[in-house]
Design a protein around this motif. Structure first.
Motif, PDB file in Angstrom:
ATOM      1  N   UNK A 111       0.599  -1.156   0.140  1.00  0.00           N
ATOM      2  CA  UNK A 111       0.383   0.121   0.152  1.00  0.00           C
ATOM      3  C   UNK A 111       0.797   1.094   0.099  1.00  0.00           C
ATOM      4  N   UNK A 112       2.094   1.078   0.040  1.00  0.00           N
ATOM      5  CA  UNK A 112       3.207   2.577  -0.342  1.00  0.00           C
ATOM      6  C   UNK A 112       2.433   3.296  -0.948  1.00  0.00           C
ATOM      7  N   UNK A 117       1.318   7.177   4.870  1.00  0.00           N
ATOM      8  CA  UNK A 117       2.307   5.894   5.420  1.00  0.00           C
ATOM      9  C   UNK A 117       1.336   5.560   6.403  1.00  0.00           C
ATOM     10  N   UNK A 118       0.179   6.590   7.253  1.00  0.00           N
ATOM     11  CA  UNK A 118      -0.650   5.902   8.715  1.00  0.00           C
ATOM     12  C   UNK A 118      -1.388   5.355   8.857  1.00  0.00           C
ATOM     13  N   UNK A 119      -2.002   5.282   7.244  1.00  0.00           N
ATOM     14  CA  UNK A 119      -2.365   4.139   7.174  1.00  0.00           C
ATOM     15  C   UNK A 119      -1.818   2.478   6.456  1.00  0.00           C
ATOM     16  N   UNK A 120      -0.603   2.910   6.600  1.00  0.00           N
ATOM     17  CA  UNK A 120      -0.443   1.144   5.786  1.00  0.00           C
ATOM     18  C   UNK A 120      -0.040   0.060   6.839  1.00  0.00           C
ATOM     19  N   UNK A 189      -8.146   0.361   4.337  1.00  0.00           N
ATOM     20  CA  UNK A 189      -8.809   1.528   3.604  1.00  0.00           C
ATOM     21  C   UNK A 189      -8.587   1.385   2.127  1.00  0.00           C
ATOM     22  N   UNK A 190      -7.600   0.507   1.583  1.00  0.00           N
ATOM     23  CA  UNK A 190      -7.116   0.624   0.592  1.00  0.00           C
ATOM     24  C   UNK A 190      -6.275  -0.892   0.287  1.00  0.00           C
ATOM     25  N   UNK A 195      -4.535  -7.659  -0.780  1.00  0.00           N
ATOM     26  CA  UNK A 195      -4.153  -8.665   0.212  1.00  0.00           C
ATOM     27  C   UNK A 195      -4.899  -9.683   0.371  1.00  0.00           C
ATOM     28  N   UNK A 196      -5.957  -9.876  -0.008  1.00  0.00           N
ATOM     29  CA  UNK A 196      -6.568 -11.106   0.108  1.00  0.00           C
ATOM     30  C   UNK A 196      -5.894 -12.733  -0.974  1.00  0.00           C
TER      31      UNK A 196
END
Length: 261
Positions: A111-112, A117-120, A189-190, A195-196
């Motif tokens: 997610x970079x 950054x605070x939501x990664x 959030x995204x 990921x799944x």
């Protein structure tokens, strides 16, 4: 009971085992790496990263990405950076066990260029709606108030499943179920779909070995994306009301793709 699953429904396992195509072990055993792969380049990691990204609408082609990744041919940064991030997440997964910490670390990598950054690697704190291209609500994910509890159950169940001895058919069942349960919780959030699909393959590799990384599951989901989304939607509109008795069509996609291929 300590070893009882809290979140992953197992009711369909018997029916699944009756319908799963024959020859799954044989089809898995013949998987092998591509000749083009080297110590510094993985063809099948490129396939996974490209097609998982294409499912999410990224405009990227496998041939161009291989030229970029293997041969160093330069493209516009916006064309390759999100796929590079996902490639790094797959590479990370290959050398780490799957658990709560590494799941978050993998999301940080992929997610970079998706999130601040605070939501990664951090769970969302607001409601999450999945919408169609014309703006209609297609799915309402787990609420932020229940999210942390649901993810604790998720990782509790994951730890139990990693310890269980399973036949290959059961491994495929739980890998697909992990994919489905995670995307229904939708904790980030995204990057939830990316990921799944990564976690599904990561679980397979943990249980069955490195040949799992040569399985072109992301490409299959992309090529059958209408079916992919349809079978995910079958479970219902809102997280608390999901009906996992309708999950069999989704769970069958992965083993059928391997055997038929």
């Amino acid at each position: 009971m300590k070893n009882q699953l809290q979140l992953f429904p197992e009711d369909l396992l018997h029916q699944y085992l009756e319908q799963v195509p024959k020859g799954l072990q044989d089809a898995f055993d013949v998987l092998e790496d591509a000749a083009i792969s080297t110590d510094t380049f993985s063809f099948y990691t490129s396939v996974s990263s490209v097609y998982s990204s294409k499912i999410e609408g990224e405009d990227i082609e496998l041939d161009s990405y291989i030229k970029h990744k293997k041969f160093g041919i330069a493209f516009q940064a916006d064309y390759t950076k999100k796929i590079d991030d996902l490639y790094d997440a797959y590479t990370f997964a290959k050398s780490h066990p799957i658990n709560e910490q590494t799941v978050a670390e993998a999301h940080q990598l992929l997610s970079r260029h998706l999130l601040a950054k605070n939501w990664q690697g951090t769970y969302r704190t607001q409601n999450m709606f999945v919408t169609t291209s014309d703006g209609r609500i297609e799915y309402v994910a787990a609420s932020p108030f229940e999210l942390e509890g649901e993810m604790k159950k998720f990782h509790h169940d994951l730890a139990i499943l990693l310890e269980r001895k399973m036949k290959i058919e059961e491994v495929f069942f739980y890998a697909s179920l992990l994919h489905l349960v995670f995307v229904k919780i939708h904790p980030w959030n995204d990057g939830n779909g990316r990921s799944a699909r990564l976690y599904e393959k990561w679980f397979l590799a943990q249980k069955l070995g490195e040949k799992a990384w040569f399985l072109e599951s992301e490409k299959m989901y992309y090529n059958q994306h209408a079916t992919y989304y349809h079978t995910i939607r079958l479970l219902g509109l809102e997280y608390p009301e999901l009906d996992y008795s309708k999950a069999l069509p989704f769970l069958m996609m992965l083993p059928k793709a391997l055997v038929n291929n």
